[in-house]
Design a protein around this motif. Structure first.
Motif, PDB file in Angstrom:
ATOM      1  N   ASP A   1      -3.280   7.402  -1.214  1.00  0.00           N
ATOM      2  CA  ASP A   1      -2.208   7.343  -0.210  1.00  0.00           C
ATOM      3  C   ASP A   1      -1.469   6.017  -0.290  1.00  0.00           C
ATOM      4  OD1 ASP A   1      -2.668   9.842   0.820  1.00  0.00           O
ATOM      5  OD2 ASP A   1      -4.031   9.144   2.387  1.00  0.00           O
ATOM      6  N   ILE A   2      -2.210   4.924  -0.360  1.00  0.00           N
ATOM      7  CA  ILE A   2      -1.591   3.595  -0.424  1.00  0.00           C
ATOM      8  C   ILE A   2      -0.764   3.453  -1.704  1.00  0.00           C
ATOM      9  CG2 ILE A   2      -2.081   1.142  -0.741  1.00  0.00           C
ATOM     10  CD1 ILE A   2      -2.446   1.852   2.084  1.00  0.00           C
ATOM     11  N   GLN A   3      -1.318   3.872  -2.826  1.00  0.00           N
ATOM     12  CA  GLN A   3      -0.625   3.703  -4.100  1.00  0.00           C
ATOM     13  C   GLN A   3       0.709   4.426  -4.111  1.00  0.00           C
ATOM     14  OE1 GLN A   3      -1.568   5.547  -8.242  1.00  0.00           O
ATOM     15  NE2 GLN A   3      -2.773   3.666  -8.107  1.00  0.00           N
ATOM     16  N   ARG A   4       0.711   5.658  -3.656  1.00  0.00           N
ATOM     17  CA  ARG A   4       1.941   6.455  -3.667  1.00  0.00           C
ATOM     18  C   ARG A   4       3.011   5.829  -2.779  1.00  0.00           C
ATOM     19  NH1 ARG A   4      -0.410  10.657  -2.712  1.00  0.00           N
ATOM     20  NH2 ARG A   4      -0.123  10.861  -0.475  1.00  0.00           N
ATOM     21  N   ARG A   5       2.627   5.370  -1.606  1.00  0.00           N
ATOM     22  CA  ARG A   5       3.602   4.819  -0.678  1.00  0.00           C
ATOM     23  C   ARG A   5       4.110   3.453  -1.122  1.00  0.00           C
ATOM     24  NH1 ARG A   5       0.660   5.317   4.964  1.00  0.00           N
ATOM     25  NH2 ARG A   5       2.517   4.184   5.635  1.00  0.00           N
ATOM     26  N   VAL A   6       3.192   2.607  -1.586  1.00  0.00           N
ATOM     27  CA  VAL A   6       3.596   1.256  -1.973  1.00  0.00           C
ATOM     28  C   VAL A   6       4.448   1.265  -3.237  1.00  0.00           C
ATOM     29  CG1 VAL A   6       2.758  -1.024  -2.701  1.00  0.00           C
ATOM     30  CG2 VAL A   6       1.680   0.149  -0.780  1.00  0.00           C
ATOM     31  N   SER A   7       4.208   2.212  -4.137  1.00  0.00           N
ATOM     32  CA  SER A   7       5.035   2.274  -5.344  1.00  0.00           C
ATOM     33  C   SER A   7       6.499   2.472  -4.976  1.00  0.00           C
ATOM     34  CB  SER A   7       4.558   3.399  -6.271  1.00  0.00           C
ATOM     35  OG  SER A   7       4.661   4.662  -5.649  1.00  0.00           O
ATOM     36  N   GLY A   8       6.753   3.311  -3.968  1.00  0.00           N
ATOM     37  CA  GLY A   8       8.130   3.500  -3.512  1.00  0.00           C
ATOM     38  C   GLY A   8       8.708   2.247  -2.878  1.00  0.00           C
ATOM     39  N   GLU A   9       7.886   1.530  -2.127  1.00  0.00           N
ATOM     40  CA  GLU A   9       8.359   0.287  -1.496  1.00  0.00           C
ATOM     41  C   GLU A   9       8.717  -0.760  -2.557  1.00  0.00           C
ATOM     42  OE1 GLU A   9       9.017   0.455   1.461  1.00  0.00           O
ATOM     43  OE2 GLU A   9       7.425   1.221   2.756  1.00  0.00           O
TER      44      GLU A   9
ATOM     45  N   GLY B   1      -1.113  -3.676   5.910  1.00  0.00           N
ATOM     46  CA  GLY B   1      -2.348  -4.440   6.027  1.00  0.00           C
ATOM     47  C   GLY B   1      -3.350  -3.754   6.925  1.00  0.00           C
ATOM     48  N   THR B   2      -2.853  -3.148   8.000  1.00  0.00           N
ATOM     49  CA  THR B   2      -3.728  -2.420   8.916  1.00  0.00           C
ATOM     50  C   THR B   2      -4.189  -1.095   8.316  1.00  0.00           C
ATOM     51  OG1 THR B   2      -2.636  -3.412  10.837  1.00  0.00           O
ATOM     52  CG2 THR B   2      -3.871  -1.376  11.213  1.00  0.00           C
ATOM     53  N   GLU B   3      -3.244  -0.367   7.716  1.00  0.00           N
ATOM     54  CA  GLU B   3      -3.578   0.958   7.189  1.00  0.00           C
ATOM     55  C   GLU B   3      -4.515   0.876   5.981  1.00  0.00           C
ATOM     56  OE1 GLU B   3       0.176   2.825   6.479  1.00  0.00           O
ATOM     57  OE2 GLU B   3       0.380   3.455   8.580  1.00  0.00           O
ATOM     58  N   TYR B   4      -4.442  -0.228   5.246  1.00  0.00           N
ATOM     59  CA  TYR B   4      -5.315  -0.382   4.085  1.00  0.00           C
ATOM     60  C   TYR B   4      -6.788  -0.259   4.474  1.00  0.00           C
ATOM     61  CZ  TYR B   4      -8.143  -2.660   0.545  1.00  0.00           C
ATOM     62  OH  TYR B   4      -9.145  -2.937  -0.351  1.00  0.00           O
ATOM     63  N   MET B   5      -7.120  -0.680   5.679  1.00  0.00           N
ATOM     64  CA  MET B   5      -8.509  -0.713   6.104  1.00  0.00           C
ATOM     65  C   MET B   5      -9.113   0.681   6.257  1.00  0.00           C
ATOM     66  SD  MET B   5      -8.876  -3.974   6.229  1.00  0.00           S
ATOM     67  CE  MET B   5     -10.341  -4.417   7.172  1.00  0.00           C
ATOM     68  N   SER B   6      -8.255   1.712   6.384  1.00  0.00           N
ATOM     69  CA  SER B   6      -8.805   3.049   6.604  1.00  0.00           C
ATOM     70  C   SER B   6      -8.245   4.110   5.665  1.00  0.00           C
ATOM     71  CB  SER B   6      -8.560   3.489   8.058  1.00  0.00           C
ATOM     72  OG  SER B   6      -7.183   3.443   8.370  1.00  0.00           O
ATOM     73  N   LEU B   7      -7.058   3.890   5.069  1.00  0.00           N
ATOM     74  CA  LEU B   7      -6.477   4.902   4.198  1.00  0.00           C
ATOM     75  C   LEU B   7      -7.113   4.872   2.808  1.00  0.00           C
ATOM     76  CD1 LEU B   7      -2.632   4.775   4.909  1.00  0.00           C
ATOM     77  CD2 LEU B   7      -4.294   6.443   5.726  1.00  0.00           C
ATOM     78  N   GLY B   8      -7.008   5.987   2.106  1.00  0.00           N
ATOM     79  CA  GLY B   8      -7.515   6.063   0.745  1.00  0.00           C
ATOM     80  C   GLY B   8      -6.566   5.413  -0.245  1.00  0.00           C
ATOM     81  N   ALA B   9      -7.099   5.094  -1.429  1.00  0.00           N
ATOM     82  CA  ALA B   9      -6.314   4.415  -2.458  1.00  0.00           C
ATOM     83  C   ALA B   9      -5.110   5.240  -2.887  1.00  0.00           C
ATOM     84  CB  ALA B   9      -7.197   4.100  -3.661  1.00  0.00           C
TER      85      ALA B   9
ATOM     86  N   ALA C   1     -15.467   0.269  15.455  1.00  0.00           N
ATOM     87  CA  ALA C   1     -16.036   1.602  15.242  1.00  0.00           C
ATOM     88  C   ALA C   1     -15.161   2.465  14.348  1.00  0.00           C
ATOM     89  CB  ALA C   1     -16.244   2.291  16.586  1.00  0.00           C
ATOM     90  N   GLU C   2     -13.853   2.174  14.317  1.00  0.00           N
ATOM     91  CA  GLU C   2     -12.939   2.992  13.523  1.00  0.00           C
ATOM     92  C   GLU C   2     -12.956   2.634  12.036  1.00  0.00           C
ATOM     93  OE1 GLU C   2     -10.336  -0.372  15.280  1.00  0.00           O
ATOM     94  OE2 GLU C   2     -12.064   0.862  15.878  1.00  0.00           O
ATOM     95  N   LEU C   3     -13.862   1.745  11.624  1.00  0.00           N
ATOM     96  CA  LEU C   3     -13.948   1.344  10.219  1.00  0.00           C
ATOM     97  C   LEU C   3     -15.336   1.642   9.646  1.00  0.00           C
ATOM     98  CD1 LEU C   3     -12.091  -2.113  10.378  1.00  0.00           C
ATOM     99  CD2 LEU C   3     -11.146   0.121   9.768  1.00  0.00           C
TER     100      LEU C   3
ATOM    101  N   SER D   1      -9.891 -15.742  11.185  1.00  0.00           N
ATOM    102  CA  SER D   1      -9.034 -14.981  12.089  1.00  0.00           C
ATOM    103  C   SER D   1      -9.796 -14.618  13.364  1.00  0.00           C
ATOM    104  CB  SER D   1      -8.570 -13.692  11.405  1.00  0.00           C
ATOM    105  OG  SER D   1      -8.041 -13.946  10.125  1.00  0.00           O
ATOM    106  N   TYR D   2      -9.028 -14.134  14.324  1.00  0.00           N
ATOM    107  CA  TYR D   2      -9.659 -13.531  15.489  1.00  0.00           C
ATOM    108  C   TYR D   2      -9.880 -12.053  15.183  1.00  0.00           C
ATOM    109  CZ  TYR D   2      -8.866 -17.920  17.872  1.00  0.00           C
ATOM    110  OH  TYR D   2      -8.904 -19.249  18.221  1.00  0.00           O
ATOM    111  N   ALA D   3     -10.007 -11.214  16.161  1.00  0.00           N
ATOM    112  CA  ALA D   3     -10.474  -9.843  15.932  1.00  0.00           C
ATOM    113  C   ALA D   3      -9.370  -8.900  15.458  1.00  0.00           C
ATOM    114  CB  ALA D   3     -11.110  -9.302  17.201  1.00  0.00           C
ATOM    115  N   GLN D   4      -8.607  -9.277  14.432  1.00  0.00           N
ATOM    116  CA  GLN D   4      -7.621  -8.364  13.883  1.00  0.00           C
ATOM    117  C   GLN D   4      -8.277  -7.373  12.924  1.00  0.00           C
ATOM    118  OE1 GLN D   4      -7.152 -11.917  13.410  1.00  0.00           O
ATOM    119  NE2 GLN D   4      -4.947 -12.275  13.326  1.00  0.00           N
ATOM    120  N   THR D   5      -7.659  -6.204  12.813  1.00  0.00           N
ATOM    121  CA  THR D   5      -8.093  -5.214  11.831  1.00  0.00           C
ATOM    122  C   THR D   5      -6.981  -5.089  10.808  1.00  0.00           C
ATOM    123  OG1 THR D   5      -9.379  -4.025  13.499  1.00  0.00           O
ATOM    124  CG2 THR D   5      -8.824  -2.826  11.492  1.00  0.00           C
TER     125      THR D   5
END
Length: 368
Positions: A129-137, A119-127, A312-314, A268-272
């Motif tokens: 990267d997410i697709q490859r990793r989640v497919s394995g999960e 959930g956190t990494e989705y906010m900054s990683l590319g599609a 700032a990191e987003l 929510s509060y200030a979660q990323t």
């Protein structure tokens, strides 16, 4: 061997043309490659730099080290042939899946922790990267589905996986969203059932894609539970965006008001995290919705409020806000100015931070 010959062999192992490889990189990273540029790589007229090596690694699904010459050609062509069957090497997926079944796999708490990380990494990683990793999960977790809580985990992973397909293949995204909804139903957890449908609805509505599906999923979420929650908030705004794209101003405005009331109770509060909707993210939703409705006063207020709290990191989300302003300009009649403004905002974001959603938004500005 030369990197050009290696790229050519990998492309052919997948059965792709040079144009298809260029399109795959463009869809995943928002670049503007054409067939001729790939041809120049393969003829060793141009050597891809570090950024394009990462792009090639992602879309061809081979180790970056291989492209950097650290793996022998024969090993890496074998891996590429397997990658042509699935997003990751089929043999590896089978091995991981059976190992998970034999060994029991991660605990439910460990899976929940994985979800939080994604959930956190989705906010900054590319599609890609997410697709490859989640497919394995997904291969692993499907071996543990005798536990209802893991149906909830699976549903949320499927929803995240679906988010990697917008723009490049809308039918696949819809397929995965529907499958995620069914998986959530298996969990018996109404919170998960509402969240999965709501997240799908806001994704499709925000992108202006598959609006009928967005409506259906939003309606299902709202029927399951009226209790204020982030899932319900997403569903309401997904339906509002669908109405706005269709030009149904009254419905969109009413739903925006309904969504604000739900946010007051469930925000929510200030979660990323993709699993959170803090004040700044709520204002990103409102910014685009108001821009689509031609309500410049509300849109600008939402943009200013979002910028004050946006982490700032987003930078990708800051680009969204700027592109909303481009959409407002285009909708007000200054199409060329709006397109130029939005394109400048997109060009100011590093290419590796581009998303398919931003490309769809750029297309919407151009078509205003």
């Amino acid at each position: 061997m030369a990197i050009g010959a290696l790229i050519k062999d990998l492309r052919k192992a997948r059965g792709w043309s040079q144009g298809r490889l260029a399109s795959a990189i463009n869809d995943a990273f928002g670049t503007n490659l054409d067939r001729e540029y790939v041809s120049r790589w393969e003829r060793s007229k141009v050597t891809p730099g570090a950024y394009y090596l990462r792009c090639l690694s992602a879309v061809l699904d081979v180790p970056l080290a291989a492209l950097e010459g650290e793996v022998k050609r024969r090993t890496f062509l074998t891996d590429a042939a397997g990658a042509a069957i699935a997003p990751v090497v089929a043999a590896d997926l089978l091995s991981v899946g059976f190992a998970a079944r034999l060994q029991g796999g991660p605990s439910t708490d460990a899976w929940e922790a994985k979800l939080a990380t994604y959930g956190t990494e989705y906010m900054s990683l590319g599609a890609a990267d997410i697709q490859r990793r989640v497919s394995g999960e997904l291969v692993v977790v499907q071996q543990q589905l005798d536990n209802p809580r893991l149906w909830s985990v699976t549903a949320r992973l499927m929803t995240l996986y679906a988010k990697t397909f917008p723009g490049s293949d809308g039918s696949k995204a819809v397929q995965w969203y529907r499958l995620a909804a069914k998986a959530a139903d298996q969990s018996g957890d109404d919170d998960a059932r509402v969240w999965v449908r709501g997240r799908a609805a806001i994704a499709l509505g925000y992108e202006g894609a598959s609006l009928g599906v967005a409506d259906v999923l939003a309606d299902q979420a709202m029927a399951i539970s009226e209790r204020p929650s982030l899932g319900l908030l997403n569903a309401i705004f997904g339906k509002a965006h669908a109405a706005a794209v269709r030009g149904d101003v009254a419905t969109a405005q009413q739903l925006m008001d309904d969504g604000r009331r739900v946010f007051d109770k469930a925000g929510s509060y200030a979660q990323t995290s993709d699993y959170a909707v803090p004040w700044w993210r709520m204002n990103v939703f409102v910014s685009l919705l108001a821009a689509r409705l031609g309500d410049e006063t509300t849109a600008v207020a939402a943009q200013d409020a979002a910028r004050r709290e946006l982490p700032a990191e987003l930078p990708r989300f800051a680009t969204h806000l700027e592109m909303h302003r481009g959409l407002m300009l285009a909708r007000s009649g200054d199409v060329s100015g709006g397109v130029a403004y939005a394109q400048n905002a997109l060009d100011s974001l590093p290419p590796e931070k581009h998303s398919l959603t931003l490309r769809l938004l750029m297309a919407e500005v151009e078509q205003s």
